[in-house]
Design an enzyme around this catalytic site. Sequence first.
Site, PDB file in Angstrom:
ATOM      1  CG  ASP A 119      -2.268   2.398  11.469  1.00 12.70           C
ATOM      2  OD1 ASP A 119      -1.861   1.682  12.400  1.00 12.70           O
ATOM      3  OD2 ASP A 119      -2.884   1.936  10.480  1.00 12.70           O
ATOM      4  CG  ASN A 153      -5.950   0.457  14.823  1.00  8.21           C
ATOM      5  OD1 ASN A 153      -6.481  -0.348  15.580  1.00  8.21           O
ATOM      6  ND2 ASN A 153      -5.152   0.098  13.814  1.00  8.21           N
ATOM      7  CB  CYS A 174      -7.383  -6.627  16.079  1.00 15.95           C
ATOM      8  SG  CYS A 174      -5.716  -6.339  15.481  1.00 15.95           S
ATOM      9  CG  HIS A 175      -6.419  -8.429  10.568  1.00 11.67           C
ATOM     10  ND1 HIS A 175      -7.026  -7.786   9.519  1.00 11.67           N
ATOM     11  CD2 HIS A 175      -5.316  -7.706  10.840  1.00 11.67           C
ATOM     12  CE1 HIS A 175      -6.329  -6.733   9.176  1.00 11.67           C
ATOM     13  NE2 HIS A 175      -5.290  -6.662   9.955  1.00 11.67           N
ATOM     14  CG  HIS A 203      -2.275  -3.625  18.167  1.00  9.14           C
ATOM     15  ND1 HIS A 203      -1.996  -2.461  17.480  1.00  9.14           N
ATOM     16  CD2 HIS A 203      -3.066  -4.352  17.350  1.00  9.14           C
ATOM     17  CE1 HIS A 203      -2.620  -2.487  16.308  1.00  9.14           C
ATOM     18  NE2 HIS A 203      -3.278  -3.625  16.208  1.00  9.14           N
ATOM     19  CG  ASP A 260      -0.765  -5.913  14.874  1.00 11.54           C
ATOM     20  OD1 ASP A 260      -0.076  -5.675  13.872  1.00 11.54           O
ATOM     21  OD2 ASP A 260      -1.945  -6.311  14.800  1.00 11.54           O
TER      22      ASP A 260
HETATM   23  P1  NAD Z   1      -7.610   5.162   5.046  1.00  9.68           P
HETATM   24  O1  NAD Z   1      -7.344   6.603   5.373  1.00  9.68           O
HETATM   25  O2  NAD Z   1      -7.084   4.603   3.772  1.00  9.68           O
HETATM   26  O3  NAD Z   1      -9.182   4.881   5.039  1.00  9.68           O
HETATM   27  C1  NAD Z   1     -10.022   5.402   5.991  1.00  9.68           C
HETATM   28  C2  NAD Z   1     -11.263   5.992   5.340  1.00  9.68           C
HETATM   29  O4  NAD Z   1     -11.902   6.796   6.331  1.00  9.68           O
HETATM   30  C3  NAD Z   1     -10.999   6.938   4.141  1.00  9.68           C
HETATM   31  O5  NAD Z   1     -11.745   6.502   3.019  1.00  9.68           O
HETATM   32  C4  NAD Z   1     -11.473   8.297   4.619  1.00  9.68           C
HETATM   33  O6  NAD Z   1     -12.044   9.081   3.594  1.00  9.68           O
HETATM   34  C5  NAD Z   1     -12.494   7.889   5.652  1.00  9.68           C
HETATM   35  N1  NAD Z   1     -12.845   8.947   6.596  1.00  9.68           N
HETATM   36  C6  NAD Z   1     -12.060   9.912   7.146  1.00  9.68           C
HETATM   37  N2  NAD Z   1     -12.799  10.708   7.949  1.00  9.68           N
HETATM   38  C7  NAD Z   1     -14.060  10.223   7.922  1.00  9.68           C
HETATM   39  C8  NAD Z   1     -15.273  10.601   8.554  1.00  9.68           C
HETATM   40  N3  NAD Z   1     -15.330  11.645   9.385  1.00  9.68           N
HETATM   41  N4  NAD Z   1     -16.380   9.870   8.301  1.00  9.68           N
HETATM   42  C9  NAD Z   1     -16.347   8.816   7.460  1.00  9.68           C
HETATM   43  N5  NAD Z   1     -15.229   8.405   6.825  1.00  9.68           N
HETATM   44  C10 NAD Z   1     -14.108   9.106   7.060  1.00  9.68           C
HETATM   45  O7  NAD Z   1      -7.104   4.336   6.277  1.00  9.68           O
HETATM   46  P2  NAD Z   1      -6.795   2.755   6.374  1.00  9.68           P
HETATM   47  O8  NAD Z   1      -5.336   2.580   6.273  1.00  9.68           O
HETATM   48  O9  NAD Z   1      -7.705   1.978   5.502  1.00  9.68           O
HETATM   49  O10 NAD Z   1      -7.173   2.512   7.907  1.00  9.68           O
HETATM   50  C11 NAD Z   1      -8.485   2.754   8.413  1.00  9.68           C
HETATM   51  C12 NAD Z   1      -8.514   2.451   9.900  1.00  9.68           C
HETATM   52  O11 NAD Z   1      -8.442   1.024  10.124  1.00  9.68           O
HETATM   53  C13 NAD Z   1      -7.330   3.049  10.661  1.00  9.68           C
HETATM   54  O12 NAD Z   1      -7.766   3.506  11.910  1.00  9.68           O
HETATM   55  C14 NAD Z   1      -6.390   1.872  10.814  1.00  9.68           C
HETATM   56  O13 NAD Z   1      -5.510   2.053  11.880  1.00  9.68           O
HETATM   57  C15 NAD Z   1      -7.381   0.756  11.031  1.00  9.68           C
HETATM   58  N6  NAD Z   1      -6.922  -0.630  10.817  1.00  9.68           N
HETATM   59  C16 NAD Z   1      -7.469  -1.579  11.619  1.00  9.68           C
HETATM   60  C17 NAD Z   1      -7.115  -2.905  11.459  1.00  9.68           C
HETATM   61  C18 NAD Z   1      -7.745  -3.943  12.366  1.00  9.68           C
HETATM   62  O14 NAD Z   1      -7.487  -5.137  12.216  1.00  9.68           O
HETATM   63  N7  NAD Z   1      -8.578  -3.570  13.328  1.00  9.68           N
HETATM   64  C19 NAD Z   1      -6.198  -3.262  10.469  1.00  9.68           C
HETATM   65  C20 NAD Z   1      -5.677  -2.273   9.635  1.00  9.68           C
HETATM   66  C21 NAD Z   1      -6.056  -0.951   9.818  1.00  9.68           C
END
Ligand code: NAD
Length: 480
Positions: A119, A153, A174-175, A203, A260
Site C-alpha cells: 500500500d 503512506n 511509522c511504527h 521503510h 518494513d
Molecule cells: P483505509 O482505506 O482503511 O482508511 C483510510 C481512510 O481514509 C478511510 O476511512 C477513507 O474513507 C479515508 N479517506 C479516503 N479519501 C479521503 C479524503 N479525501 N479525505 C479524508 N479521508 C479520506 O486505509 P488504512 O489501511 O487504514 O490505511 C490508511 C493509510 O495509513 C494508508 O496510506 C496506509 O498505507 C497508511 N499506514 C501507515 C502506517 C504507518 O505506520 N505510518 C501503518 C499502516 C498503514
Amino acid sequence: MPSVKIGIIGAGSAVFSLRLVSDLCKTPALYGSLVTLMDIDEERLEAVYILAKRYVEEVGAELKFEKTKNLEDAIIDADFVINTAMVGGHTYLEKVRQISEKYGYYRGIDAQEFNMVSDYYTFSNYNQLKYFVEIAKKIEKLSPNAWYLQAANPVFEGTTLVTRTSSIKAVGFCHGHLALKEVFDTLGLEHNKVDWQVAGVNHGIWLNRFIYEGKSAYEKLNTWIEENSHNWKPLHPFNDQLSSAAIDMYKFHGVLPVGDTVRNASWRYHKNLETKKKWYGEPWGGADSEIGWKWYQETLGKITDITKKIAKFLIENPKAKFSDIKEIFGQEAKDNELLQEMEKILDPEQKSEEQHIPFVESIVTGKKERFVVNIPNRRIIPAVENDVVVEVPAIVDSEGIHPEKIEPMLPERVIKYYLKPRIMRMEMAVETFLTGDIDIIKELLYRDPRTQNDGQVEKVLEEILSLPENEEMRKHYLKK
Ligand code: NAD
C-alpha cells in the site's frame, strides 16, 4: 492544563483512530483538548465518532469530539493535524495492481526494488500525493503554526514533498522500528538495557548501533543465526524481522534491516510467489505476496465491518458498555483483531505504542521523549542531500525535534547500494508528480526487470491513466 485542537484526516481508519483516542485518554496532560474527526466516508466516520465518544465517557476522560466531512474544519484553529487518509482506498490500489499484472508487472508497477510494500504506491498515486500537498497548503493558510503529522503512506515521498513545497512544521511517523522488540526478545535482551539506534529512510532503516551491557549485541545475533535461524517460522505474514530475507540482507550490508525494510528488498527475494516463500517463509511468502496481502485485506475488512456493527449496537443500547461487547458479539468478537485490540485500548496501563499522541504531549508540555521521526536530513546522514526526509531517532520537547547524532554512521554498503537507489526512486516519483513528465515513469519501467519491450510500458500506463479516477492525473502527465 494546556488544551489543543487535533484534527485527524482519514479518521474512518478504525483501529488507528481508536488507538489515538485511547492514547489521548491515557494522557491527562492533554485533557480539555478537542479532537476533530474528518473523513469523506459518512458511515465509517459515524462509527468511529460513536466509538470514540462512548469510550471517552466510559473512562471519564475530559476530551471533546466533533466529526466533519469538510477538510478545512479539521485544519482551522488546529495545533496538530494527523493525516491517515488513503485517497481511493485499497480498491484503487488493487485496480492498478490488476492492470499492471495483466501486462506482466507482478504485484504492480509501484512494486519496485527497495519499495515492495503493497500500500506504498508512489508512481500511480497522483491523487494521494496531491492530497498531501493540498492539506499542507491549507495548513499554511489557515493554521500556519500547526504541526502536520504524516501517517498515511507513502511517508517517505509524502513528507519529502510536503517539506519541499510548504513552510509548515511537518514530521512523518511509522511504527516499523517496533519490530526491534522481536530481536531483543529472541536474543533474551532486557529492552531497557539495549543501546540502539536506527537510521535510513522510511521503510529503509538499519540498526547502526546495537550494544548490550557495553558490548556489541551483534555477536549474540550472529550466534542465534548460526544455531537457531534454520528453525525460524513466521507466525503471520508480517512476522519477518528474523526471516531468511532479513538475515541475507544483514549479511550483505553488515547491519540488520529493521521493520518494513525487510519487505523492501531487491527482486532477488520478490520475483514470484515461490521465491517470496523461500525468503519470507511458508505459507504466506511475507506480507506482500498475493497470499499475504489478501490475508491483510481480509483482516482490515473484518475490522471495518465489526466497527460499524459495534457502533450500531452502542446507538441502539445507550447503557451498554465496551466491556459487554465481547459477550454480545460472541465468537465473531473473539476472532476479531479489533476486539483483541479493544482489550488493550481499555487497559488503563497500556498505550498503543503509536508515536503521534506522545509526540503531541512532548511538544505541548515539554516532556522530553525519544521518538523515531521522519524529518528533512539537514546533515544528519552526511552522504544524503539535506532536503531528503530521513528516518532517525530524536528527542522531542517544547522546542521541537532534536535529532540524535548517528553513531556509528551507517555502513557504506547501506548508503551506496540501498539508500541511494531508494532515494533515486523517491526523486523520480516526486519529480513526476511535480512536473507531470511521464517520461520519468517510462524510464523507471524501461529499467524494470519485468519489462520485455517498450510497448508493454506504453500499454500499462495508458490503461492506468484511463481509469476514471485518474482523469486529472492523465491531463497533468500527458500535457506535453
Ligand atoms: P483505509 O482505506 O482503511 O482508511 C483510510 C481512510 O481514509 C478511510 O476511512 C477513507 O474513507 C479515508 N479517506 C479516503 N479519501 C479521503 C479524503 N479525501 N479525505 C479524508 N479521508 C479520506 O486505509 P488504512 O489501511 O487504514 O490505511 C490508511 C493509510 O495509513 C494508508 O496510506 C496506509 O498505507 C497508511 N499506514 C501507515 C502506517 C504507518 O505506520 N505510518 C501503518 C499502516 C498503514
